[in-house]
Design an enzyme around this catalytic site. Sequence first.
Site, PDB file in Angstrom:
ATOM      1  N   SER A   1       0.787  -1.212  -0.004  1.00 23.15           N
ATOM      2  CA  SER A   1      -0.018   0.019   0.015  1.00 23.15           C
ATOM      3  C   SER A   1       0.831   1.179   0.186  1.00 23.15           C
ATOM      4  CB  SER A   1      -0.855   0.134   1.128  1.00 23.15           C
ATOM      5  OG  SER A   1      -0.143   0.217   2.272  1.00 23.15           O
TER       6      SER A   1
ATOM      7  N   LYS B   1       0.909   4.367   6.844  1.00 21.25           N
ATOM      8  CA  LYS B   1       0.140   5.118   5.820  1.00 21.25           C
ATOM      9  C   LYS B   1       0.794   6.646   6.125  1.00 21.25           C
ATOM     10  CE  LYS B   1      -2.940   2.001   4.891  1.00 21.25           C
ATOM     11  NZ  LYS B   1      -2.610   1.227   3.795  1.00 21.25           N
TER      12      LYS B   1
END
Length: 192
Positions: free
Chosen positions: A56, A95
């Site tokens: 990700s 993230k």
Amino acid sequence: MADKINNEASEENECAVKNTLYDEFLEWVETIIFAFFTVIIIFTFLLRQANVDGESMLPTLENGEKLIVHHLFYTPEKGDIVIVDSFSLGRPIVKRVIAEGGDTVDINFDTGEVTVNGTVLEEAYIKDLTKRDENGHVYPVTVPDNCYFVMGDNRMNSLDSRSAAVGFVPEDEIMGKVVFRIWPFDRIGSVS
């Protein structure tokens, strides 16, 4: 008499050598113990180690990389790469902070542009444009106080704040800022 003096001198030299070796051994033991406790204190109060699990954050971070995370007196800022202790997912995730409490986030899934407070983000770090909606919000959306909106750099393959599974991230779920990559050796260095 000369032999007796030589024997005494030889015994004194042996004792001096033994004392020197013993003293040196003790210094090494003290150094190792000090280093061990210093590392424990640093990794308990200042830094943590984390692993990248998944893709990700491509191209910034790759699956399997090992990271150093700073967490003491840390307040997340926009653009920081953070480790989120995602209780909803049952595991930590990596993230990037896109917006903080009070900010309004808008995503145009046709053009792939992400806007925060009316300004289109310049995102040279992303792999693909943000064209995937996870149906977690109706945009534009305002981030609640003491929360953050986080996204992966690989927008087409990232479970992040766009999804109800992650949603807005409370400040107390942010474990710290990624500051350094320690593995693999050919990619060692600071992370931004």
